[in-house]
Design a protein around this motif. Structure first.
Motif, PDB file in Angstrom:
ATOM      1  N   SER A  80      80.328  24.308   6.009  1.00 45.77           N
ATOM      2  CA  SER A  80      80.845  25.438   6.759  1.00 45.77           C
ATOM      3  C   SER A  80      79.725  26.465   6.872  1.00 45.77           C
ATOM      4  O   SER A  80      78.820  26.488   6.036  1.00 45.77           O
ATOM      5  CB  SER A  80      82.036  26.045   5.998  1.00 45.77           C
ATOM      6  OG  SER A  80      82.568  27.139   6.683  1.00 45.77           O
ATOM      7  N   SER A  94      83.589  29.409   8.287  1.00 47.45           N
ATOM      8  CA  SER A  94      84.036  28.740   9.508  1.00 47.45           C
ATOM      9  C   SER A  94      84.908  27.544   9.146  1.00 47.45           C
ATOM     10  O   SER A  94      84.995  27.139   7.990  1.00 47.45           O
ATOM     11  CB  SER A  94      82.830  28.265  10.317  1.00 47.45           C
ATOM     12  OG  SER A  94      82.176  27.192   9.647  1.00 47.45           O
ATOM     13  N   GLU A  95      85.525  26.952  10.154  1.00 50.54           N
ATOM     14  CA  GLU A  95      86.257  25.705   9.945  1.00 50.54           C
ATOM     15  C   GLU A  95      85.270  24.661   9.421  1.00 50.54           C
ATOM     16  O   GLU A  95      84.118  24.637   9.849  1.00 50.54           O
ATOM     17  CB  GLU A  95      86.865  25.213  11.260  1.00 50.54           C
ATOM     18  CG  GLU A  95      88.064  26.011  11.719  1.00 50.54           C
ATOM     19  CD  GLU A  95      89.253  25.881  10.787  1.00 50.54           C
ATOM     20  OE1 GLU A  95      89.562  24.761  10.357  1.00 50.54           O
ATOM     21  OE2 GLU A  95      89.858  26.920  10.484  1.00 50.54           O
TER      22      GLU A  95
END
Length: 145
Positions: A80, A94-95
């Motif tokens: 991430s 982040s995802e």
């Protein structure tokens, strides 16, 4: 690197490598966290059953290990990026992205650091702590393709 059937050679940096995910053999817990340390950093639990640790931090690019049961309850090491404020405060991850995608991104910024990360994964394979798997596109909505 080959898939689980040893039929396809997948080269780091290639588009196919972005579908590679590193699966950990077994569950991660406080008793075995230390075996996943990298670069003097330790995994920190950021929410139940999700751990994070810096892999690479620079002014223009950062990458964090995400260790969690993300695909079919298998524990995996994904990556991430993060928002970092005030020099050291991580405010948002982040995802997760596949291990291969993270390594390819790292290779574009710092090939030497990407090679160090790849060696880290090879060490885990040699110690029988994990293995590379090729995932199907859209296998899990939590892992971006």
């Amino acid at each position: 690197m080959a898939d689980e059937n040893n039929e396809i050679e997948v080269i780091p940096g290639s588009p196919e490598f972005e579908q590679m995910l590193f699966k950990i053999n077994g569950e991660v817990n406080n008793d075995n966290l230390a075996v996943l340390n990298f670069g003097g950093n330790q995994l920190q639990e950021v929410q139940p059953d999700m751990y994070a640790m810096p892999a690479y931090i620079d002014d223009n690019f950062n990458l964090f290990f995400i260790v969690a049961p993300l695909v079919e309850n298998d524990w995996v090491i994904a990556f991430s990026t993060a928002e970092i404020e005030n020099g050291n405060e991580i405010t948002d991850l982040s995802e997760p992205m596949t291990t291969g995608e993270g390594l390819n991104s790292m290779g574009e910024v710092s090939p030497e650091s990407a090679n160090q990360l790849l060696q880290y994964f090879n060490t885990l394979v040699d110690a029988k702590r994990g293995e590379w798997r090729m995932i199907e596109k859209n296998q899990n909505p939590n892992i971006e393709e």
